[in-house]
Motif scaffolding. Structure first.
Motif, PDB file in Angstrom:
ATOM      1  N   ALA A   1       1.143  -0.733  -0.280  1.00 28.35           N
ATOM      2  CA  ALA A   1       0.357   0.204   0.339  1.00 28.35           C
ATOM      3  C   ALA A   1       0.807   1.099   0.304  1.00 28.35           C
ATOM      4  CB  ALA A   1      -1.270   0.227   1.132  1.00 28.35           C
ATOM      5  N   THR A   2       2.113   0.754  -0.306  1.00 32.16           N
ATOM      6  CA  THR A   2       2.477   2.568  -0.146  1.00 32.16           C
ATOM      7  C   THR A   2       3.031   3.315  -1.310  1.00 32.16           C
ATOM      8  OG1 THR A   2       4.408   0.843  -1.101  1.00 32.16           O
ATOM      9  CG2 THR A   2       4.946   1.225   0.906  1.00 32.16           C
ATOM     10  N   ASP A   3       2.452   2.800  -2.425  1.00 30.07           N
ATOM     11  CA  ASP A   3       1.749   3.402  -3.376  1.00 30.07           C
ATOM     12  C   ASP A   3       0.576   3.965  -3.626  1.00 30.07           C
ATOM     13  OD1 ASP A   3       4.044   3.903  -6.049  1.00 30.07           O
ATOM     14  OD2 ASP A   3       3.497   1.816  -6.368  1.00 30.07           O
TER      15      ASP A   3
ATOM     16  N   VAL B   1       3.939  -3.428 -11.314  1.00 32.99           N
ATOM     17  CA  VAL B   1       1.972  -2.939 -11.454  1.00 32.99           C
ATOM     18  C   VAL B   1       2.314  -2.078 -11.135  1.00 32.99           C
ATOM     19  CG1 VAL B   1      -0.003  -3.374 -11.297  1.00 32.99           C
ATOM     20  CG2 VAL B   1       1.089  -5.413 -10.920  1.00 32.99           C
ATOM     21  N   ASN B   2       2.517  -1.077 -10.742  1.00 34.28           N
ATOM     22  CA  ASN B   2       2.609   0.580 -11.009  1.00 34.28           C
ATOM     23  C   ASN B   2       2.820   0.718 -11.732  1.00 34.28           C
ATOM     24  OD1 ASN B   2       1.195   3.025  -9.413  1.00 34.28           O
ATOM     25  ND2 ASN B   2       3.591   2.937  -8.829  1.00 34.28           N
ATOM     26  N   ALA B   3       3.929   0.534 -12.831  1.00 32.91           N
ATOM     27  CA  ALA B   3       4.602   0.848 -13.713  1.00 32.91           C
ATOM     28  C   ALA B   3       4.958   1.882 -13.854  1.00 32.91           C
ATOM     29  CB  ALA B   3       3.771   0.109 -14.629  1.00 32.91           C
TER      30      ALA B   3
ATOM     31  N   ASP C   1      -9.129  -8.729 -13.531  1.00 35.68           N
ATOM     32  CA  ASP C   1      -9.383 -10.213 -12.406  1.00 35.68           C
ATOM     33  C   ASP C   1      -8.029 -10.841 -12.142  1.00 35.68           C
ATOM     34  OD1 ASP C   1      -9.549 -11.326 -14.793  1.00 35.68           O
ATOM     35  OD2 ASP C   1     -10.427 -12.921 -14.658  1.00 35.68           O
ATOM     36  N   GLU C   2      -6.432 -10.328 -12.723  1.00 33.68           N
ATOM     37  CA  GLU C   2      -5.422 -11.137 -12.129  1.00 33.68           C
ATOM     38  C   GLU C   2      -4.640 -10.836 -10.710  1.00 33.68           C
ATOM     39  OE1 GLU C   2      -4.069 -13.146 -16.119  1.00 33.68           O
ATOM     40  OE2 GLU C   2      -4.399 -10.939 -16.630  1.00 33.68           O
ATOM     41  N   ILE C   3      -3.844 -11.415 -10.483  1.00 34.42           N
ATOM     42  CA  ILE C   3      -3.535 -11.198  -9.243  1.00 34.42           C
ATOM     43  C   ILE C   3      -1.451 -11.653  -9.970  1.00 34.42           C
ATOM     44  CG2 ILE C   3      -2.403 -11.846  -6.840  1.00 34.42           C
ATOM     45  CD1 ILE C   3      -5.019 -12.531  -6.616  1.00 34.42           C
ATOM     46  N   LEU C   4      -1.209 -10.877  -9.516  1.00 36.45           N
ATOM     47  CA  LEU C   4       0.932 -10.788 -10.014  1.00 36.45           C
ATOM     48  C   LEU C   4       1.450 -11.952  -8.762  1.00 36.45           C
ATOM     49  CD1 LEU C   4       3.347  -8.116 -10.592  1.00 36.45           C
ATOM     50  CD2 LEU C   4       3.933 -10.330 -10.414  1.00 36.45           C
ATOM     51  N   THR C   5       1.421 -12.589  -9.384  1.00 38.58           N
ATOM     52  CA  THR C   5       1.771 -14.165  -8.382  1.00 38.58           C
ATOM     53  C   THR C   5       3.543 -13.467  -8.169  1.00 38.58           C
ATOM     54  OG1 THR C   5       1.525 -15.872  -9.923  1.00 38.58           O
ATOM     55  CG2 THR C   5      -0.156 -15.729  -8.016  1.00 38.58           C
TER      56      THR C   5
HETATM   57  C1  LIG Z   1       7.712   8.042   0.551  1.00 32.82           C
HETATM   58  C2  LIG Z   1       8.121   7.301  -0.125  1.00 32.82           C
HETATM   59  C3  LIG Z   1       9.371   6.632  -0.928  1.00 32.82           C
HETATM   60  C4  LIG Z   1       9.136   5.839  -2.569  1.00 32.82           C
HETATM   61  N1  LIG Z   1      10.007   6.013  -2.660  1.00 32.82           N
HETATM   62  C5  LIG Z   1      10.457   5.382  -4.163  1.00 32.82           C
HETATM   63  C6  LIG Z   1      11.898   4.463  -4.774  1.00 32.82           C
HETATM   64  O1  LIG Z   1      12.459   5.117  -4.209  1.00 32.82           O
HETATM   65  N2  LIG Z   1      11.463   3.513  -5.319  1.00 32.82           N
HETATM   66  C7  LIG Z   1      10.846   3.035  -5.517  1.00 32.82           C
HETATM   67  O2  LIG Z   1      10.449   2.742  -7.239  1.00 32.82           O
HETATM   68  N3  LIG Z   1       9.335   3.775  -5.726  1.00 32.82           N
HETATM   69  C8  LIG Z   1       8.946   4.593  -4.386  1.00 32.82           C
HETATM   70  N4  LIG Z   1       7.758   5.246  -3.508  1.00 32.82           N
HETATM   71  C9  LIG Z   1       6.677   4.585  -4.047  1.00 32.82           C
HETATM   72  C10 LIG Z   1       6.320   2.763  -3.567  1.00 32.82           C
HETATM   73  O3  LIG Z   1       7.115   2.422  -2.004  1.00 32.82           O
HETATM   74  C11 LIG Z   1       6.986   1.551  -4.394  1.00 32.82           C
HETATM   75  O4  LIG Z   1       6.258   1.734  -6.259  1.00 32.82           O
HETATM   76  C12 LIG Z   1       6.559  -0.246  -4.145  1.00 32.82           C
HETATM   77  O5  LIG Z   1       7.530  -1.282  -4.512  1.00 32.82           O
HETATM   78  C13 LIG Z   1       5.391  -0.145  -4.217  1.00 32.82           C
HETATM   79  O6  LIG Z   1       4.553  -1.668  -3.328  1.00 32.82           O
HETATM   80  P1  LIG Z   1       3.466  -1.568  -2.774  1.00 32.82           P
HETATM   81  O7  LIG Z   1       3.783  -3.277  -2.933  1.00 32.82           O
HETATM   82  O8  LIG Z   1       3.707  -0.852  -1.281  1.00 32.82           O
HETATM   83  O9  LIG Z   1       2.716  -1.366  -3.825  1.00 32.82           O
HETATM   84  P2  LIG Z   1       0.552  -1.270  -3.350  1.00 32.82           P
HETATM   85  O10 LIG Z   1       0.718   0.324  -3.411  1.00 32.82           O
HETATM   86  O11 LIG Z   1       0.230  -2.449  -3.037  1.00 32.82           O
HETATM   87  O12 LIG Z   1       0.283  -1.194  -5.313  1.00 32.82           O
HETATM   88  C14 LIG Z   1       0.639  -0.918  -6.121  1.00 32.82           C
HETATM   89  C15 LIG Z   1      -0.333  -1.070  -7.279  1.00 32.82           C
HETATM   90  O13 LIG Z   1       0.124  -2.574  -7.781  1.00 32.82           O
HETATM   91  C16 LIG Z   1      -1.169  -3.212  -7.298  1.00 32.82           C
HETATM   92  N5  LIG Z   1      -0.792  -4.582  -6.873  1.00 32.82           N
HETATM   93  C17 LIG Z   1      -0.093  -4.698  -5.789  1.00 32.82           C
HETATM   94  N6  LIG Z   1       0.015  -5.803  -5.405  1.00 32.82           N
HETATM   95  C18 LIG Z   1      -0.030  -6.471  -6.483  1.00 32.82           C
HETATM   96  C19 LIG Z   1      -0.060  -7.748  -7.060  1.00 32.82           C
HETATM   97  N7  LIG Z   1       0.571  -8.777  -6.218  1.00 32.82           N
HETATM   98  N8  LIG Z   1      -0.730  -8.328  -8.172  1.00 32.82           N
HETATM   99  C20 LIG Z   1      -1.687  -7.273  -8.668  1.00 32.82           C
HETATM  100  N9  LIG Z   1      -2.137  -5.774  -8.437  1.00 32.82           N
HETATM  101  C21 LIG Z   1      -1.133  -5.580  -7.963  1.00 32.82           C
HETATM  102  C22 LIG Z   1      -1.905  -2.424  -6.553  1.00 32.82           C
HETATM  103  O14 LIG Z   1      -3.487  -2.844  -7.142  1.00 32.82           O
HETATM  104  C23 LIG Z   1      -1.577  -1.201  -6.906  1.00 32.82           C
HETATM  105  O15 LIG Z   1      -2.497  -0.630  -8.007  1.00 32.82           O
HETATM  106  C24 LIG Z   1       7.938   5.503  -2.392  1.00 32.82           C
HETATM  107  C25 LIG Z   1       6.819   5.839  -1.956  1.00 32.82           C
HETATM  108  C26 LIG Z   1       7.021   6.557  -0.731  1.00 32.82           C
HETATM  109  C27 LIG Z   1       5.744   6.618  -0.467  1.00 32.82           C
END
Ligand SMILES: Cc1cc2nc3c(=O)[nH]c(=O)nc-3n(C[C@H](O)[C@H](O)[C@H](O)COP(=O)(O)OP(=O)(O)OC[C@H]3O[C@@H](n4cnc5c(N)ncnc54)[C@H](O)[C@@H]3O)c2cc1C
Length: 306
Positions: free
Chosen positions: A33-35, A119-121, A170-174
């Motif tokens: 959830a960091t994105d 996935v955030n791409a 409806d897909e999950i990246l595994t």
């Molecule tokens: C303060 C801060 C600093 C950051 N610094 C960096 C950095 O230095 N470098 C960098 O690249 N990024 C950075 N980020 C961005 C973020 O942390 C990364 O992109 C992180 O890898 C996202 O992973 P997440 O698990 O938190 O994704 P989430 O927020 O949980 O999900 C991101 C997206 O992917 C989808 N998703 C997630 N997992 C799956 C899955 N298994 N299957 C299908 N869909 C899925 C979600 O639905 C959503 O759309 C930063 C963010 C913050 C807030």
């Protein structure tokens, strides 16, 4: 403001698909959830109401880890921090610990997952250039007529534009499967608006394997993020580098080659300078870590590039 009515934590893929089917059109997947949270909280999307969040991070398949000298198979919910504290992983993916060290901060790295990053791409996502350099293959699961099915796509086909992938609703990246690259020297270069807690403006992953003499590249893998809508793998530069000896003149020639690829909408001249500098520094550092002979990478080069 983000409003969420229910937060679900499936413990298996089957349970996750039960939830997806029960809440079709009303849910959003989340891993760290960091994105998602900053996007919703900062009001960039206005008021956001996501009725159901389905947190996939506890599903065993998404926490898989198989590492040997041929391949690396990692669950999508692998936290970025693992590349720093798992030496076996760092040995076969030598650019990743250097990527992870500049990725957010200690706390975020424990939550942020490689699957979420892919996935955030984002054009500037840090984990994607190293994964391009490893020829990563993305595995996606879906459930059709009660049966869980998977399909695989190379990462450069999966990511199609800024924030756009071939992930279906409806897909999950595994899992993410990569070539294992033990014996390579790895480097990750990154610049952003600030020194820490910052998304890259440009980043580069370099992986170098030398031959037994330590003078010639047996293999080179290079990928850049932040210079266009999607990361770019530099196959022509890689071919150039393996076609002759490694020395300052050829490193400088190689560094010029990708400069014309800068396609970003802003700060193009700045990015061109950064690309040139990162190519020199990334290749120098990777070659040195691969064990380049001392008379090949001279102190002058060290002063200029390292
Ligand atoms: C303060 C801060 C600093 C950051 N610094 C960096 C950095 O230095 N470098 C960098 O690249 N990024 C950075 N980020 C961005 C973020 O942390 C990364 O992109 C992180 O890898 C996202 O992973 P997440 O698990 O938190 O994704 P989430 O927020 O949980 O999900 C991101 C997206 O992917 C989808 N998703 C997630 N997992 C799956 C899955 N298994 N299957 C299908 N869909 C899925 C979600 O639905 C959503 O759309 C930063 C963010 C913050 C807030």
């Amino acid at each position: 403001m983000l409003l969420c009515d229910d937060y679900l934590t499936p413990k298996s893929l089957a349970e996750a698909f039960d939830m997806i089917e029960a809440h079709r059109g009303h849910y959003r997947l989340v891993a760290g959830a960091t994105d998602l949270l900053p996007w919703a909280r900062e009001g960039r999307a206005g008021d956001v109401h996501i009725p159901i969040l389905i947190d996939v991070a506890r599903i065993p398949e998404l926490r898989e880890k198989i590492v040997d000298d041929k391949r690396v198979r990692l669950g999508a919910a692998t936290a970025v921090q693992r590349f720093l504290d798992d030496a076996a992983l760092g040995r076969v993916m030598p650019a990743m610990p250097r990527c992870a060290v500049w990725f957010a901060d200690d706390q975020l790295r424990e939550s942020a997952t490689i699957g979420g990053n892919v996935v955030n791409a984002s054009p500037a996502a840090d984990a994607t250039p190293p994964l391009f350099a490893h020829d990563a293959v993305i595995e996606l699961a879906s459930r059709k007529n009660g049966r869980i099915e998977t399909r695989k796509l190379p990462i450069d086909e999966f990511i199609v534009g800024p924030g756009q992938t071939k992930l279906a609703d409806d897909e999950i990246l595994t899992t993410i499967e990569c070539e294992s690259l033990p014996g390579y020297g790895g480097s990750f270069e990154k610049v952003g608006h600030r020194r820490s807690l910052v998304i890259s403006t440009v980043c580069l992953a370099a992986l170098v394997k030398l031959d037994a003499s330590g003078h010639t590249c047996k293999d080179v893998r290079l990928a850049i993020g932040g210079i266009g809508p999607v990361p770019v793998r530099l196959h022509d530069v890689e071919q150039f580098l393996i076609s002759g000896p490694l020395n300052a003149g050829r490193l400088e020639q190689a560094a010029e080659m990708p400069v014309s690829l800068v396609r970003s909408r802003t700060r193009q001249d700045y990015r061109r300078d950064v690309v040139r500098g990162f190519m020199l520094r990334g290749l120098f550092n990777a070659a040195q870590r691969a064990g380049a002979s001392a008379n090949l990478l001279t102190p002058d080069m060290e002063a200029a590039y390292a």
